[in-house]
Design a protein around this motif. Structure first.
Motif, PDB file in Angstrom:
ATOM      1  N   GLY A 297       0.812  -1.210   0.000  1.00 48.10           N
ATOM      2  CA  GLY A 297       0.000   0.000   0.000  1.00 48.10           C
ATOM      3  C   GLY A 297       0.847   1.263   0.000  1.00 48.10           C
ATOM      4  O   GLY A 297       0.554   2.221  -0.721  1.00 48.10           O
ATOM      5  N   THR A 298       1.900   1.266   0.805  1.00 48.29           N
ATOM      6  CA  THR A 298       2.803   2.422   0.843  1.00 48.29           C
ATOM      7  C   THR A 298       3.444   2.641  -0.516  1.00 48.29           C
ATOM      8  O   THR A 298       3.550   3.780  -0.991  1.00 48.29           O
ATOM      9  CB  THR A 298       3.884   2.225   1.926  1.00 48.29           C
ATOM     10  OG1 THR A 298       3.241   2.078   3.183  1.00 48.29           O
ATOM     11  CG2 THR A 298       4.846   3.388   1.967  1.00 48.29           C
ATOM     12  N   ARG A 299       3.883   1.567  -1.171  1.00 46.27           N
ATOM     13  CA  ARG A 299       4.509   1.694  -2.495  1.00 46.27           C
ATOM     14  C   ARG A 299       3.515   2.251  -3.503  1.00 46.27           C
ATOM     15  O   ARG A 299       3.850   3.111  -4.323  1.00 46.27           O
ATOM     16  CB  ARG A 299       5.034   0.338  -2.954  1.00 46.27           C
ATOM     17  CG  ARG A 299       5.675   0.304  -4.339  1.00 46.27           C
ATOM     18  CD  ARG A 299       6.943   1.170  -4.479  1.00 46.27           C
ATOM     19  NE  ARG A 299       7.899   1.023  -3.424  1.00 46.27           N
ATOM     20  CZ  ARG A 299       8.834   0.074  -3.319  1.00 46.27           C
ATOM     21  NH1 ARG A 299       8.931  -0.863  -4.231  1.00 46.27           N
ATOM     22  NH2 ARG A 299       9.662   0.055  -2.293  1.00 46.27           N
ATOM     23  N   LEU A 300       2.286   1.785  -3.451  1.00 49.56           N
ATOM     24  CA  LEU A 300       1.266   2.277  -4.387  1.00 49.56           C
ATOM     25  C   LEU A 300       1.008   3.773  -4.185  1.00 49.56           C
ATOM     26  O   LEU A 300       0.847   4.518  -5.152  1.00 49.56           O
ATOM     27  CB  LEU A 300      -0.017   1.469  -4.245  1.00 49.56           C
ATOM     28  CG  LEU A 300       0.076   0.022  -4.736  1.00 49.56           C
ATOM     29  CD1 LEU A 300      -1.092  -0.793  -4.224  1.00 49.56           C
ATOM     30  CD2 LEU A 300       0.172  -0.019  -6.256  1.00 49.56           C
ATOM     31  N   VAL A 301       1.004   4.223  -2.950  1.00 44.16           N
ATOM     32  CA  VAL A 301       0.817   5.645  -2.666  1.00 44.16           C
ATOM     33  C   VAL A 301       2.051   6.438  -3.107  1.00 44.16           C
ATOM     34  O   VAL A 301       1.930   7.528  -3.672  1.00 44.16           O
ATOM     35  CB  VAL A 301       0.499   5.878  -1.171  1.00 44.16           C
ATOM     36  CG1 VAL A 301       0.563   7.354  -0.811  1.00 44.16           C
ATOM     37  CG2 VAL A 301      -0.876   5.308  -0.837  1.00 44.16           C
ATOM     38  N   SER A 302       3.252   5.901  -2.882  1.00 42.92           N
ATOM     39  CA  SER A 302       4.465   6.634  -3.279  1.00 42.92           C
ATOM     40  C   SER A 302       4.547   6.789  -4.798  1.00 42.92           C
ATOM     41  O   SER A 302       5.083   7.786  -5.290  1.00 42.92           O
ATOM     42  CB  SER A 302       5.722   5.963  -2.728  1.00 42.92           C
ATOM     43  OG  SER A 302       6.022   4.771  -3.396  1.00 42.92           O
ATOM     44  N   MET A 303       3.990   5.842  -5.544  1.00 45.59           N
ATOM     45  CA  MET A 303       3.953   5.964  -7.005  1.00 45.59           C
ATOM     46  C   MET A 303       3.084   7.152  -7.414  1.00 45.59           C
ATOM     47  O   MET A 303       3.445   7.917  -8.322  1.00 45.59           O
ATOM     48  CB  MET A 303       3.437   4.662  -7.625  1.00 45.59           C
ATOM     49  CG  MET A 303       4.397   3.505  -7.448  1.00 45.59           C
ATOM     50  SD  MET A 303       3.642   1.879  -7.704  1.00 45.59           S
ATOM     51  CE  MET A 303       3.112   1.979  -9.387  1.00 45.59           C
ATOM     52  N   ILE A 304       1.963   7.321  -6.737  1.00 50.62           N
ATOM     53  CA  ILE A 304       1.084   8.459  -7.005  1.00 50.62           C
ATOM     54  C   ILE A 304       1.795   9.756  -6.655  1.00 50.62           C
ATOM     55  O   ILE A 304       1.762  10.730  -7.413  1.00 50.62           O
ATOM     56  CB  ILE A 304      -0.233   8.329  -6.216  1.00 50.62           C
ATOM     57  CG1 ILE A 304      -1.044   7.132  -6.715  1.00 50.62           C
ATOM     58  CG2 ILE A 304      -1.052   9.621  -6.300  1.00 50.62           C
ATOM     59  CD1 ILE A 304      -2.188   6.734  -5.802  1.00 50.62           C
ATOM     60  N   ASP A 305       2.466   9.781  -5.512  1.00 50.85           N
ATOM     61  CA  ASP A 305       3.181  10.975  -5.063  1.00 50.85           C
ATOM     62  C   ASP A 305       4.251  11.372  -6.073  1.00 50.85           C
ATOM     63  O   ASP A 305       4.368  12.542  -6.443  1.00 50.85           O
ATOM     64  CB  ASP A 305       3.795  10.701  -3.684  1.00 50.85           C
ATOM     65  CG  ASP A 305       4.558  11.886  -3.152  1.00 50.85           C
ATOM     66  OD1 ASP A 305       4.000  12.999  -3.107  1.00 50.85           O
ATOM     67  OD2 ASP A 305       5.740  11.708  -2.773  1.00 50.85           O
ATOM     68  N   ASP A 306       5.038  10.412  -6.539  1.00 47.31           N
ATOM     69  CA  ASP A 306       6.093  10.704  -7.509  1.00 47.31           C
ATOM     70  C   ASP A 306       5.489  11.242  -8.805  1.00 47.31           C
ATOM     71  O   ASP A 306       5.972  12.241  -9.363  1.00 47.31           O
ATOM     72  CB  ASP A 306       6.916   9.440  -7.784  1.00 47.31           C
ATOM     73  CG  ASP A 306       8.152   9.730  -8.617  1.00 47.31           C
ATOM     74  OD1 ASP A 306       9.063  10.393  -8.095  1.00 47.31           O
ATOM     75  OD2 ASP A 306       8.189   9.303  -9.788  1.00 47.31           O
ATOM     76  N   ALA A 307       4.427  10.605  -9.279  1.00 50.95           N
ATOM     77  CA  ALA A 307       3.781  11.053 -10.514  1.00 50.95           C
ATOM     78  C   ALA A 307       3.217  12.465 -10.352  1.00 50.95           C
ATOM     79  O   ALA A 307       3.345  13.304 -11.255  1.00 50.95           O
ATOM     80  CB  ALA A 307       2.680  10.078 -10.921  1.00 50.95           C
ATOM     81  N   ALA A 308       2.623  12.749  -9.202  1.00 53.07           N
ATOM     82  CA  ALA A 308       2.046  14.072  -8.972  1.00 53.07           C
ATOM     83  C   ALA A 308       3.128  15.148  -8.922  1.00 53.07           C
ATOM     84  O   ALA A 308       2.953  16.245  -9.482  1.00 53.07           O
ATOM     85  CB  ALA A 308       1.232  14.074  -7.675  1.00 53.07           C
ATOM     86  N   GLN A 309       4.239  14.854  -8.280  1.00 57.16           N
ATOM     87  CA  GLN A 309       5.329  15.831  -8.225  1.00 57.16           C
ATOM     88  C   GLN A 309       5.865  16.133  -9.622  1.00 57.16           C
ATOM     89  O   GLN A 309       6.084  17.295  -9.974  1.00 57.16           O
ATOM     90  CB  GLN A 309       6.448  15.319  -7.321  1.00 57.16           C
ATOM     91  CG  GLN A 309       6.071  15.325  -5.855  1.00 57.16           C
ATOM     92  CD  GLN A 309       7.215  14.902  -4.979  1.00 57.16           C
ATOM     93  OE1 GLN A 309       8.319  15.436  -5.086  1.00 57.16           O
ATOM     94  NE2 GLN A 309       6.964  13.944  -4.107  1.00 57.16           N
ATOM     95  N   HIS A 310       6.065  15.092 -10.420  1.00 58.14           N
ATOM     96  CA  HIS A 310       6.578  15.311 -11.772  1.00 58.14           C
ATOM     97  C   HIS A 310       5.535  15.987 -12.662  1.00 58.14           C
ATOM     98  O   HIS A 310       5.896  16.797 -13.528  1.00 58.14           O
ATOM     99  CB  HIS A 310       7.066  13.999 -12.380  1.00 58.14           C
ATOM    100  CG  HIS A 310       8.335  13.511 -11.748  1.00 58.14           C
ATOM    101  ND1 HIS A 310       9.457  14.282 -11.621  1.00 58.14           N
ATOM    102  CD2 HIS A 310       8.637  12.325 -11.186  1.00 58.14           C
ATOM    103  CE1 HIS A 310      10.405  13.601 -11.017  1.00 58.14           C
ATOM    104  NE2 HIS A 310       9.932  12.398 -10.740  1.00 58.14           N
TER     105      HIS A 310
END
Length: 165
Positions: free
Chosen positions: A141-154
């Motif tokens: 779950g943490t990894r799935l959220v971090s993927m969203i965070d990285d995509a949003a930042q970029h």
């Protein structure tokens, strides 16, 4: 709303933002290096797709880069198979993509693979530790959220850089 629907909604936000940001950009603008930075807008959008795609594949999903023919369509060679982390200046600058529709199509395909993968998970799957190299260990779950965070930042970087052009 269940967790899968929530994550699906969240992963769609960066894609929507980059789609809006790319409107009206020329191929030259897409590959410009604002303020002399190594990462062009094209690189950033490609990276968003790659980071989602590769991480979904590592979690057990499908890598659309290879399975849906994006590798051939982008025709970037070995550099295209990477994710972009640790690219040298030369490597980052060598990534030139003139087709913004192809970029958006790839990010949308990676997003769809993410949504398909997430919809196959149970709540217990989200709690599973998948990486013990971190403190605390990383759950699915943490990894799935971090993927969203990285995509949003970029996606924010894309919108900012596009706005400067």
């Amino acid at each position: 709303m269940n967790v899968a629907d929530l994550l699906a909604d969240a992963i769609s936000r960066p894609t929507a933002a980059i789609t809006r940001a790319l409107e009206g950009l020329s191929a030259e603008q897409l590959n410009a290096h604002p303020a002399g930075h190594d990462n062009s807008i094209a690189w950033l959008v490609w990276h968003i797709g790659r980071e989602i795609d590769v991480q979904v594949e590592h979690l057990g999903g499908q890598e659309v880069w290879k399975t849906q023919g994006f590798r051939e369509r982008f025709n970037l060679g070995e550099i295209g198979d990477s994710v972009g982390y640790g690219h040298s200046s030369e490597e980052a600058c060598s990534l030139v993509i003139e087709d913004k529709e192809l970029l958006v199509e790839y990010v949308k395909a990676a997003e769809a693979a993410y949504v398909d993968y997430v919809s196959s998970l149970s709540p217990e799957d989200l709690d599973e530790v998948i990486d013990t190299r971190w403190d605390p260990p990383v759950t699915r779950g943490t990894r799935l959220v971090s993927m969203i965070d990285d995509a949003a930042q970029h996606a924010g970087q894309v919108a900012y850089a596009a706005g400067q052009l």
